[in-house]
Design an enzyme around this catalytic site. Sequence first.
Site, PDB file in Angstrom:
ATOM      1  N   HIS A 160       0.936  -1.091   0.097  1.00 36.50           N
ATOM      2  CA  HIS A 160      -0.160  -0.064  -0.097  1.00 36.50           C
ATOM      3  C   HIS A 160       0.909   1.256   0.094  1.00 36.50           C
ATOM      4  CE1 HIS A 160      -3.523   2.123   0.549  1.00 36.50           C
ATOM      5  NE2 HIS A 160      -3.084   2.790   1.616  1.00 36.50           N
ATOM      6  N   HIS A 189      -3.214   9.119   0.916  1.00 33.47           N
ATOM      7  CA  HIS A 189      -2.990   7.862   0.460  1.00 33.47           C
ATOM      8  C   HIS A 189      -4.415   7.561  -0.202  1.00 33.47           C
ATOM      9  CE1 HIS A 189      -4.268   5.102   4.239  1.00 33.47           C
ATOM     10  NE2 HIS A 189      -4.037   6.603   4.569  1.00 33.47           N
ATOM     11  N   CYS A 247      -3.397   2.706  -5.472  1.00 31.18           N
ATOM     12  CA  CYS A 247      -2.571   3.659  -4.655  1.00 31.18           C
ATOM     13  C   CYS A 247      -1.377   4.029  -5.136  1.00 31.18           C
ATOM     14  CB  CYS A 247      -2.596   3.012  -3.063  1.00 31.18           C
ATOM     15  SG  CYS A 247      -1.696   1.349  -3.046  1.00 31.18           S
TER      16      CYS A 247
END
Length: 240
Positions: free
Chosen positions: A26, A38, A150
């Site tokens: 991530h 994010h 992401c």
Amino acid sequence: MGLVERESLKPGDHIYSWRLAYAYSHHGIYVDKGNVIHFTRGEGQEIGTGTGLDHIIGSSVPQHPLDNPCPICGDESRSDGVISSCVDCFLSGGDLYRYEYGVTLAVFFAKARGGTCTLASSESEEQVIDRAFYFLRKGFGVYDVLKNNCEDFALCCKTGLQVIPTVNVGQSGQAASFQAAAGFIPYVPVAFLARYSPLGYAGTSVVGLAASYGKYCVNRYINDIGVRQDVTRVVLEEQQ
């Protein structure tokens, strides 16, 4: 660079953390005072791959009990889209890594796993942070595991570039690795069987493995944001 201590973070750094025993990572942009912006996929809000990856990659946001939200950034556990959270919630128990920009070809190919570095150069700290806060306000579209994830978000913040929406894969090195690996995996059982096969067949299998790995590396390279031609520069509305 890779694994880093949070005390060494600087505003505008692209950071990431591995999830599910290194199954995927991530990504986000460190902005200031322990805050990370994010792009997350809330449950039911994403476009999946139509493959087994959809059962592996869950929501990127840590799940806090409803009666015990994070004391620093509140309850982001049901959020989706571009959010701001503390470093602890971003890491979700994982280690902290810094994404590398402007690497050489030797370094790029030495890293067998995509989603850790790029040949592209980063723009200034101010430009990176401006884009991150802009997308926090305006959003970054619908989350798509392969086309708009992401890592795509963090790369766009850092470089100001975004892949033209009509293509099959975004600028994410992680997504490119997943797709490239699809052509590599079928050779793995062949290599295993080659141990019990005639030498000629084993030699052919080794050649097949080498060719497949070479294709994997080439696919990673041609999908890197630093060399792609199917990109457009993002112009923020405030700058128009």
